[in-house]
Design a protein around this motif. Structure first.
Motif, PDB file in Angstrom:
ATOM      1  N   THR A  96       6.444   4.714   3.834  1.00 10.48           N
ATOM      2  CA  THR A  96       7.142   4.505   5.069  1.00 10.48           C
ATOM      3  C   THR A  96       7.016   5.767   6.100  1.00 10.48           C
ATOM      4  OG1 THR A  96       8.735   3.176   4.243  1.00 10.48           O
ATOM      5  CG2 THR A  96       9.183   3.818   6.438  1.00 10.48           C
TER       6      THR A  96
ATOM      7  N   SER B 165       1.984  -4.888   1.731  1.00 11.04           N
ATOM      8  CA  SER B 165       2.114  -4.057   3.180  1.00 11.04           C
ATOM      9  C   SER B 165       0.727  -3.459   3.484  1.00 11.04           C
ATOM     10  CB  SER B 165       3.130  -3.188   3.290  1.00 11.04           C
ATOM     11  OG  SER B 165       4.450  -3.528   3.061  1.00 11.04           O
TER      12      SER B 165
ATOM     13  N   ARG C  73       3.316   2.489  -1.340  1.00 11.58           N
ATOM     14  CA  ARG C  73       4.037   1.786  -0.173  1.00 11.58           C
ATOM     15  C   ARG C  73       4.833   3.159   0.595  1.00 11.58           C
ATOM     16  NH1 ARG C  73       3.970  -1.350  -3.932  1.00 11.58           N
ATOM     17  NH2 ARG C  73       3.078  -3.317  -3.835  1.00 11.58           N
TER      18      ARG C  73
ATOM     19  N   ARG D  10       5.452   0.496   7.411  1.00 12.94           N
ATOM     20  CA  ARG D  10       5.184   0.795   5.840  1.00 12.94           C
ATOM     21  C   ARG D  10       3.820  -0.026   5.598  1.00 12.94           C
ATOM     22  NH1 ARG D  10       8.676  -2.649   1.111  1.00 12.94           N
ATOM     23  NH2 ARG D  10       8.643  -1.059  -0.350  1.00 12.94           N
TER      24      ARG D  10
END
Length: 992
Positions: A666, A528, A664, A550
């Motif tokens: 969000t 991501s 990662r 993300r």
């Protein structure tokens, strides 16, 4: 201190290897010939000299019988042997043509009479069909079957799928054995492990799991599958393991050249799925624009010095172009991308390779718009070189050293996958077998392997590299753009050494050993890093109003993971024969896994990766109820462990929660760290106030374990036929699962489904991605089998298995997704495993026809795989992070269980017809192979390789209703073909 001891051990073991190789080595997965020598009146004869000679290489081994008349010649490579006895005053006796397969244990019992003449008495007898001294369950594929059975892609691992309780894992295509996850299946090639510790599949796995090979089929001599009951000398192969041996030279020069070919004129059309036909009844099958597969090469082997040294070499090259279809199935999604491209031209490139289907605008569904499909090609080039030298300097020593090199590359015209993949594997293996005294034997083996992998994407460098996911209340859901976990560069090196010593002591065959393996991984993984953008509607996509994105924040330079794992093991085992009809195998294995420590992490408990140690007791029993040694009962019990892929350790290092390694995260529009789609992301310099994610394995994390019980009976029905029954029970625990400990739990809905507030428990963190080993599984299998060895011009193997496979988490080694639905109830997801195959029948046959023709083939019939109905309405309260399992559906007021729905059963027939003719001292073979001969059409609900069941990854066929409750007419309609359409392949082989 630990590093000093490790260095000292490595120095000692390396010296032992070098000393051993000056005496010799034989890198095979080895078998045994054993038995009893008796006089005319049945009395045991001690002190009888036993000479075992390989009829192909001239290599000999000598031993003597003990006080009870027993002998055992261990660590023999597969081949054809002569067993000869000598004792003063008694007639010499020998049995010829004893066929020993890879890993087999064959009993050869002989009777000596008073010497009457000078000649040796030769006993003519077939090798036994039933291994009466084997306590484990095993299946064999012989060299003739390997050369004759049609296998797609000539991938030798496909032979394992012809064995009972062995199947493709539906998630990643690994070989699953005995109901266990595929990453826990072992593979041994020429006596050493062929598993990649990081990814959990075979070395060169990205090649071998994607139409490539590491060992060419023409180099494989024999194949054995051990499903259960294996001895303590084998570890970290929790589901079972595959034994493969490569070919060797003999006293005669021999060689082969081969060529396989197929193209689009020999392949049937790619058929529309039932869902395609439902959406557009006029849709046509697609003719492959390009389809070609060629495989060619040669082998050569022979003596360097007769009876003393031999060589073998092989060259194998494969080139393939394989067509496939990708469907952009979100209604109107294709049109939405084109509409956005009017003002942002870069978006047009996302759908440039698709063609709109006749199911949308100005077609049957003008309201919702069009879907689209694309016909793409994958091109593979796979080169394999293998060289091997076998040495037999004396009857007390044998040796072998082998080197093989693999170069694999794959490109794809479908850029939104791993469309540029390259892998190179180098492996050196050696083995030394030394006889000590009259009853002892030492077996030393080593390997050093490097595996360099580049998983990349041809969209890299494009204006838009992000992954874009749609979730629309009327249009469905889909994704477009680059796989967000790419690129990945992974370079591994593996050093392995194992030494064992066995000695025959009265009725006991004792064996002790030590193993050491060190695996080092250098990797870049930044999933991501270009963003994974989720849009709740096509309108939101047009307005660039993402619901969330993300993004990976952290080090994106190679390597961002550079760690070593060491595994140490010792074992002791005994094969005890208290009488001629009974064999008892028992022993124990202890191993220790040394994982990385001294890590930098925001949480103190995450500054080391948990070490683990295993104590694996095992016992097996074989009893021959009849004196003619034609049947056997087998019982086995033991503990077996699987090795946790070290890929699961990476996020603990890469996402430590300390700037800039925020992991990662969000984020939504307006939150710190949010970057709109189309804007470049500075991964290594996130805003300092970005709320980080982090990940780690809990300190009590353990490797997977299963407790296994097996029971079987096998009987020789006649000279050439045998039949048997096997029962297997495997109960697993300590299975890896992924949690988000920062999701705030809000109770359960009226149907018992978990609810979440959408807020976080600890506002200082985004996601707390925690790995635990609290998963459980249960497997039961009942197998009936029949075998006929080659006689009367044909051979046959057939088996039927009824099984039930249950678990609470079927993920193989999920690196980035939450796999637990209810964080308060780990057993909530318990049900049928995604691997469950209720009924399975397999038949393998080889037949000799008149005039030099030969026919062979396989028949496979099995139940369809299970699937789960999903609820589109409960996304936010049931799965607020979009990385957890989508909630199960409610139908007619009842919650649908996990994997309670099942795809249709399927069958496939593969056939090969060959003609073999002699010329001089050689042979030529011309053949045709048909895969899926009757072009059977079998389809599945939910994409075969997209089974993590996240809310953006389910298909419309899995949802019984639309958003808002209206019935979904597409529910349960299969959307992907299970088998390839029929293809014919021609080939030729010349043998000298």
């Amino acid at each position: 201190m630990r590093s000093f001891l490790r260095s000292l051990l490595l120095l000692g073991l390396t010296a032992a290897v070098l000393l051993g190789l000056t005496g010799a080595a034989h890198a095979q997965i080895l078998g045994s010939i054993q038995g009893s020598i008796a006089g005319e009146n049945g009395e045991s004869l001690p002190g009888v000299t036993i000479t075992v000679t390989n009829q192909e290489t001239g290599a000999t081994r000598v031993t003597t019988t003990g006080p009870n008349g027993r002998y055992s010649v261990r660590s023999l490579p597969s081949g054809t042997y002569t067993v000869k006895t000598d004792l003063d005053g008694l007639q010499s006796t020998q049995q010829e043509n004893v066929q020993l397969l890879v890993g087999q244990v064959i009993d050869v019992n002989l009777t000596l009479v008073v010497e009457a003449q000078a000649e040796t008495i030769t006993v003519t007898a077939d090798s036994p069909l039933v291994e009466v001294s084997r306590t484990s369950t095993a299946s064999y594929i012989t060299q003739d079957e390997i050369e004759s059975i049609p296998i797609v892609g000539r991938d030798f691992k496909q032979f394992a799928l012809l064995s009972p309780t062995v199947a493709d894992d539906p998630q990643r295509g690994f070989v699953s054995m005995s109901g266990q996850r595929g990453v826990y299946s072992g593979m041994r090639v020429d006596g050493t492990s062929a598993k990649n510790a990081f990814f959990g599949y075979a070395n060169g796995g990205e090649a071998s799991e994607n139409d490539g090979l590491v060992i060419g089929q023409e180099s494989v001599k024999e194949f054995q599958v051990i499903q259960n009951g294996f001895a303590p000398e084998y570890g970290l192969d929790g589901g079972g393991f595959i034994n493969v041996i490569t070919k060797s030279g003999t006293n005669d020069f021999h060689g082969s050249a081969f060529y396989y070919f197929t193209d689009d004129g020999l392949k049937d059309d790619i058929k529309a799925t039932p869902l395609d036909l439902f959406r557009d009844p006029t849709v046509s099958d697609i003719t492959p624009s390009e389809f070609e597969r060629t495989n060619y090469g040669l082998t050569a082997g022979g003596p360097l010095k007769r009876d003393k040294a031999h060589f073998f070499f092989s060259y194998d090259d494969t080139e393939r172009v394989n067509p496939f279809i990708d469907r952009f199935s979100t209604r109107g999604g294709y049109d939405a991308v084109l509409q956005r491209a009017l003002t942002e031209p870069a978006f047009a490139d996302l759908v440039a390779d698709y063609t709109p289907n006749n199911d949308g605008i100005a077609a049957p569904d003008p309201i919702n718009g069009r879907t689209a499909s694309g016909l793409f090609n994958r091109t593979v080039d796979n080169l394999i070189l293998l060289g091997k030298i076998d040495l037999y300097p004396s009857a007390s020593h044998s040796a072998s050293i082998r080197y093989n090199y693999t170069d694999y590359s794959r490109t794809s015209t479908f850029r939104d996958e791993e469309s540029l993949k390259e892998e190179a594997v180098d492996a050196v293996l050696g083995n030394w077998v030394a006889v000590t005294g009259t009853q002892g034997l030492n077996d030393l083996r080593f390997q050093y392997t490097t595996d360099d992998l580049n998983r990349n994407n041809l969209r890299v460098g494009s204006p838009i590299e992000a992954l874009v996911r749609f979730r629309d209340r009327t249009a469905g859901r889909d994704q477009i753009g680059k796989f967000d976990y790419l690129p990945i560069i992974a370079n591994t090196s593996q050093f392995e050494i194992r030494d064992s010593y066995s000695v025959l002591f009265g009725d006991h065959d004792l064996k002790f050993g030590v193993d050491y393996t060190s695996d080092t991984m250098e990797q870049i993984f930044a999933g991501s890093k270009d963003g994974r953008y989720d849009f709740n509607s096509l309108e939101d996509f047009l307005n660039n109003d993402a619901d969330r994105v993300r993004i990976y924040f952290g080090n994106v330079a190679f390597p961002n993971y550079d760690e070593t794992q060491d595994v140490w093991a010792v074992f002791a085992q005994d094969q005890w024969k208290p009488n001629g009809n009974m064999t008892l195998n028992y022993g124990v294995r202890w191993s220790k896994t040394d994982n990385p420590d001294g890590l930098t992490h925001i949480f103190p408990q995450a500054r080391s990766i948990p070490d683990d140690d295993h104590l694996a007791p095992r016992i097996g029993f074989a009893w021959q109820p009849s004196d003619n040694r034609t049947d056997v009962f087998r019982v086995g019990y033991g503990h077996f462990y699987g090795r946790t892929p070290t890929l699961l350790f990476a996020s603990q290092i890469q996402e430590n929660g300390i700037f800039p390694n925020f992991g990662r995260v969000t984020v939504r529009p307006g939150e710190t760290g949010f970057v709109p789609l189309g804007t470049a992301i500075d991964n290594e310099n996130p805003p300092a106030t970005t709320i980080p994610s982090t990940s780690y394995l809990v300190p009590e994390f353990r490797d997977a374990r299963n407790e296994r019980f097996s029971l079987g009976y096998e009987r020789e029905l006649s000279r050439n036929w045998s039949a048997g029954f096997d029962f297997l029970q495997a109960d697993g625990d300590h299975l890896q699962r992924n949690y988000d400990d920062n999701a705030e739990f809000a109770g359960h809905d009226p149907f018992g489904r978990p609810l979440y507030t959408g807020d976080v428990v600890n506002p200082a963190f985004n996601t707390l991605f925690i790995r635990r080993s609290d998963g459980k599984s249960e497997y039961r299998a009942y197998t009936l089998k029949v075998t006929r060895r080659f006689a009367g011009n044909f051979s046959l193997q057939a088996h039927y298995t009824y099984s039930k496979d249950e678990d609470d988490d079927s993920n193989e080694r999920n690196a980035t997704s939450v796999t637990v639905s209810d964080i308060t109830n780990p057993g909530y997801d318990y049900g049928l495993s995604a691997r469950d195959i209720k009924n399975r029948f397999v038949l393998i046959g080889v037949g000799q026809l008149p005039l030099g023709f030969k026919i062979s083939g396989t028949v496979k019939i099995q139940s369809g795989m299970p699937w789960t109905a999903r609820d589109p309405d409960s996304f936010m309260p049931n799965c607020p992070t979009a990385v957890c399992p989508a909630p199960r559906a409610v139908i007619n007021g009842q919650l649908v269980g996990r994997n309670t729905l099942r795809n249709e059963s399927w069958n496939q027939v593969d056939l090969r017809i060959a003609w073999v003719g002699d010329f001089g001292s050689g042979q030529v073979e011309i053949f045709a192979e048909a895969f899926n001969l009757f072009d059977e059409d079998s389809y599945t609900v939910n994409r075969l390789f997209n089974r993590d069941q996240g809310p953006f990854n389910v298909t419309s066929s899995q949802e019984p209703q639309f958003f808002g409750g209206a019935a979904n007419p597409e529910f349960g309609i299969p959307d992907e073909r299970l088998q390839q359409s029929r293809a014919v392949q021609f080939g030729a082989r010349v043998r000298l």
